[in-house]
Design a protein around this motif. Structure first.
Motif, PDB file in Angstrom:
ATOM      1  N   ASN A  75       0.794  -1.400   0.033  1.00  0.00           N
ATOM      2  CA  ASN A  75      -0.140  -0.142  -0.034  1.00  0.00           C
ATOM      3  C   ASN A  75       1.005   1.350  -0.134  1.00  0.00           C
ATOM      4  OD1 ASN A  75      -1.903   2.002   0.235  1.00  0.00           O
ATOM      5  ND2 ASN A  75      -2.831   1.122   1.929  1.00  0.00           N
ATOM      6  N   GLN A 106      -0.345   3.451  -1.480  1.00  0.00           N
ATOM      7  CA  GLN A 106      -1.195   5.165  -0.955  1.00  0.00           C
ATOM      8  C   GLN A 106      -1.454   5.886  -2.396  1.00  0.00           C
ATOM      9  OE1 GLN A 106       0.236   6.992   2.730  1.00  0.00           O
ATOM     10  NE2 GLN A 106       1.271   5.612   2.651  1.00  0.00           N
ATOM     11  N   TYR A 115     -10.173   2.535   3.897  1.00  0.00           N
ATOM     12  CA  TYR A 115      -8.723   1.347   4.110  1.00  0.00           C
ATOM     13  C   TYR A 115      -8.765   0.811   2.315  1.00  0.00           C
ATOM     14  CZ  TYR A 115      -7.777   2.464   7.657  1.00  0.00           C
ATOM     15  OH  TYR A 115      -7.795   3.211   9.748  1.00  0.00           O
ATOM     16  N   HIS A 131      -2.774  -4.274   9.878  1.00  0.00           N
ATOM     17  CA  HIS A 131      -2.362  -3.134   8.803  1.00  0.00           C
ATOM     18  C   HIS A 131      -1.063  -2.961   9.821  1.00  0.00           C
ATOM     19  CE1 HIS A 131      -6.238  -1.805   7.354  1.00  0.00           C
ATOM     20  NE2 HIS A 131      -6.801  -1.703   8.892  1.00  0.00           N
ATOM     21  N   ASN A 177       3.183  -0.410   9.481  1.00  0.00           N
ATOM     22  CA  ASN A 177       3.765   0.423   9.245  1.00  0.00           C
ATOM     23  C   ASN A 177       4.747   0.094   8.242  1.00  0.00           C
ATOM     24  OD1 ASN A 177       5.314   2.177   8.732  1.00  0.00           O
ATOM     25  ND2 ASN A 177       4.592   3.894  10.290  1.00  0.00           N
ATOM     26  N   TRP A 235       1.854  -0.804   4.979  1.00  0.00           N
ATOM     27  CA  TRP A 235       1.679   1.044   4.114  1.00  0.00           C
ATOM     28  C   TRP A 235       2.930   1.555   4.616  1.00  0.00           C
ATOM     29  CZ3 TRP A 235      -2.699   4.985   5.199  1.00  0.00           C
ATOM     30  CH2 TRP A 235      -3.299   3.951   5.179  1.00  0.00           C
TER      31      TRP A 235
END
Length: 798
Positions: free
Chosen positions: A185, A187, A202, A216, A218, A248
């Motif tokens: 992801n 973004q 999301y 989820h 980081n 992410w």
């Protein structure tokens, strides 16, 4: 890459480098729990880096590809694929576990997320076959094989095949023990920000409808990704369900390093350009914590850079190696090997036995009274009395005889258990308990377990693309399972066009990956309307690489057939797994022919020494010399024409020739039939589809090359139409009556010409005017078919 090949599109992993940690940890966690094979579906983003750094793809071969070379050896028949779709089997070794995990990296078409269901199907059948080989009676699907699928955030949220795949992930006959989905992801989708790529908060929210957990994490913290991997695999192994890891991250450069991201996301890239790289931050953390010295870190980077420089130098002269074939595929010939076509007939005693057992059921199963009356009793009566059998019976005989020989059959699609037209009834549902009973799986109850194959009847969920992709995955994994997907109506395959185009029709050409998937697409213009009539025969034929001219093609990429008898269908199904190679088979399957009294076959037509015939001559012709018009037709229209011919006073002067297999076009077989009609002067292609549909456009130039000099091929059928047909039943019926009438129009004039020609012959040869026309045709008439060179893509006698 930025130093050596800066102008090559590569979809780099910069900003998401920790994905490599995540995947490595997923495989490691699986290995701890008995996983020996991983089926890995990779996205474009980071694919090259992951292949080189994690999955052992030779770096010199990768760089050869990046520099414009092929991923296959020089002289290979395979065309190769885009850089971001590369694949090659690999392995990962974990010395502390004394374990090696095989990595089956999927070849996938470039269309986003289309590989997701392919990996599901491939991993399921791979796991089942491992359990069968080990004779593991306590097997739970997912014990040996783990599917991992890497996605982009925008495609995961935006592509419908994702929802289809997740929706069927927990269904019987489709579960693979759970797929670990990794969403990379960053973004942003190409140049589009998240606010324009989805409605949900999301990217991973689509998984919530299927009650799939989402982690989820980081992506700037590799340790956290490793923990996410531990949790995901533990969940998957305990519950055997899908799980999503939403990582992410960010994308350091443009979409493919060639475009400028600040054109559309200036604020985001202002922030990204100020961030240190993830590897640099992790290196600094390891050094500051005392886990690594600066010199050791530099040595790691120098070693990797040195290996890349060496690979870059070697890429100029390296020879790419052909990917290893899986053990099951090594039992078959290669695509370039000489095709071996065996007879597919079976002893009539075996056919009779299978036919009886195909409708047998125990006392514990209460069958619906209509099935008993209209399905079971008629089948038994036909078999007991030696009458010709219908389509559904021939299909059951094909499946049952293959099962007795140890092959497996997987029949998938909506309503396939009973058949869309309530014709099949491959499974009986007890009217008291709803217990499902498949008679063909109980033929040899007195034999040791494992001797007979299994028929898997799969009533699929209401989707097409994901299901067809799943079945493709099954077919490429196991060549000894007859894998079939049946559409409710032929038109419904349209939603799976991506799988047909990118995998079924071109997978072997691009990747050297054979598959024997069968698509049964009910076809026929019988009042069903624009969306229930046509399986788009023309589209499949356009995908065929069968040549128009005499340029040789050893084997075409796909086989397309429109059989007109149950026996022909029987042989098609058996031929599919009895060959020494595998090719996809597209069948325009029947609707009205399923119960048409004249569309039946005797068991002797499926008996010893028999096989599929690509062309069927006219069985009603007693003297081919009397024929003036030859009608070429495929499929069910034959029966309408044959009925009109039998009623026509000059019917004996028209021959109806059925082309049962359209790709490869049966040049040799068709020529053999046509050349018998030495006095034919009128050749007509008759079809019920509009002129811009059906087989005419494909077949016409091929037929014309077989006809005598100066002979033309006329078209009789509907005119061009934007929709497949009319939605008004009376209009459709009127069109059908008109086209069948036109097929016989002008026949009287042709016969008159024949009589005039032969009066002259009579006079010259002093024959009696009382003799019938056919008998006065001299055998010495110049044979207009002689000395014609015919190219046959493949002879049925080979």
């Amino acid at each position: 890459m930025q130093k050596k090949l800066p102008n090559v599109k590569r979809y780099g992993l910069e900003g998401s480098e920790a994905i490599a940690v995540l995947l490595d940890q997923i495989i490691y966690e699986g290995a701890q729990r008995g996983i020996v094979d991983v089926v890995a579906g990779l996205s474009h983003r980071g694919r090259v880096s992951l292949l080189a750094a994690l999955f052992g793809y030779p770096k010199d071969e990768l760089l050869r590809k990046l520099r414009g070379g092929s991923e296959f050896p020089d002289g290979s028949p395979w065309t190769g694929d885009m850089l971001v779709d590369l694949a090659k089997p690999g392995a990962v070794r974990y010395d502390d576990l004394d374990a090696t995990v095989n990595i089956d990296v999927l070849w996938n078409a470039c269309h986003l997320e289309s590989g997701t269901p392919v990996g599901m199907g491939k991993s399921r059948i791979k796991d089942i076959n491992m359990a069968r080989a080990k004779k593991n009676r306590n097997h739970t699907i997912g014990d040996h094989v783990l599917a991992v699928s890497v996605h982009g955030d925008s495609s995961f949220a935006g592509q419908g095949v994702v929802a289809e795949s997740l929706g069927m992930s927990g269904l019987a006959h489709f579960t693979n023990g759970g797929t670990v989905h990794v969403v990379n992801n960053n973004q942003i989708g190409y140049t589009t920000p998240a606010s324009h790529t989805r409605t949900t908060r999301y990217a991973s929210d689509i998984a919530k409808f299927a009650d799939i957990p989402i982690i989820h994490v980081n992506g700037e913290h590799p340790e956290e990704l490793a923990r996410a991997a531990h949790l995901a695999v533990a969940y998957r192994q305990k519950f055997r369900k899908d799980i999503v890891i939403d990582v992410w991250t960010f994308r350091k450069r443009g979409h493919n390093e060639m475009d400028e991201p600040t054109f559309t996301q200036p604020a985001m890239y202002d922030a990204i350009n100020k961030r240190a790289s993830i590897p640099a931050k992790f290196e600094e953390k390891l050094i500051s914590s005392g886990h690594l010295t600066k010199d050791a870190a530099n040595a790691v980077k120098l070693g990797w850079l040195t290996s890349l420089n060496a690979a870059f130098a070697a890429s100029e002269t390296c020879a790419a190696k052909e990917p290893a074939r899986a053990p099951r595929w090594r039992m078959l010939g290669s695509s370039a090997s000489y095709p071996v076509e065996k007879t597919t007939g079976v002893s009539t005693d075996t056919l009779y036995e299978v036919g009886i057992k195909s409708v047998a059921h125990g006392d514990s199963i209460k069958v619906h009274p209509r099935i008993e009356r209209f399905h079971i009793k008629p089948r038994l009566k036909r078999l007991h009395e030696g009458h010709a059998v219908d389509w559904a019976t021939a299909e059951a005989l094909a499946f049952g005889t293959l099962l007795k020989e140890g092959y497996n059959v997987r029949l998938s699609g909506q309503d396939v258990g009973r058949g869309t037209f309530s014709q099949r009834h491959a499974m009986f549902v007890c009217q008291d308990s709803e217990k499902v009973y498949v008679p063909l799986n109980h033929m040899d109850t007195d034999q040791p377990s494992g001797q007979q194959g299994k028929l898997e009847v799969v009533n699929s969920n209401l989707c097409e693309e994901a299901v067809v992709g799943f079945e493709y995955g099954v077919a490429v994994e196991d060549p000894f399972t007859l894998t079939i997907w049946e559409a409710q109506f032929g038109d419904f395959y349209n939603n799976s066009q991506t799988i047909v185009d990118g995998y079924i029709a071109s997978g072997e050409t691009k990747w050297g990956q054979q598959n024997g998937l069968v698509l049964l697409l009910p076809h026929g213009f019988d009042g069903g309307g624009p969306d229930h009539s046509s399986c788009r025969i023309e589209r499949h034929l356009m995908l065929s690489n069968d040549p128009v001219d005499d340029h040789p093609v050893a084997l075409p990429n796909i086989y397309v057939a429109y059989p007109s008898t149950p026996a022909q269908f029987f042989h098609l199904m058996r031929r599919q797994v009895k060959r020494n190679f595998r090719k996809p088979l597209i069948v325009a399957s029947p609707k009205t022919m399923l119960r048409l009294a004249s569309a039946t076959s005797l068991l002797s037509e499926m008996g010893p020494g028999t096989r599929f015939k690509p062309v069927l001559g006219d069985p009603s012709i007693s003297d081919p010399r009397a024929v003036k018009r030859v009608m070429l037709v495929s499929g069910k229209l034959y029966y309408d024409l044959a009925k009109l011919k039998s009623e026509h006073p000059l019917g004996q002067h028209a021959a109806i020739v059925r082309i049962e297999e359209l790709s490869p076009f049966p040049r040799e077989e068709l020529y053999s039939v046509l050349s018998q009609y030495t006095n034919a002067s009128d050749f007509v292609w008759v079809q019920e589809e509009p002129r811009n549909s059906g087989a005419y456009a494909f077949s016409a130039p091929r037929v014309k090359r077989l006809l005598p000099v100066h002979a033309e091929l006329r078209y009789v059928g509907r005119s061009e139409h934007a929709a497949t047909c009319s939605g008004v039943e009376t209009q459709q019926a009127a069109e059908h009556a008109e086209l069948t009438r036109c097929a016989f129009e002008g026949l009287r004039g042709l016969v008159a010409d024949l009589v005039i020609d032969n009066i002259s012959i009579q006079h010259d040869q002093h024959q009696s005017l009382d003799e019938p026309v056919a008998s006065v045709i001299s055998a010495e008439v110049s044979h207009r078919w002689s000395n014609r060179q015919i190219y046959a893509a493949q002879s049925s006698d080979q």
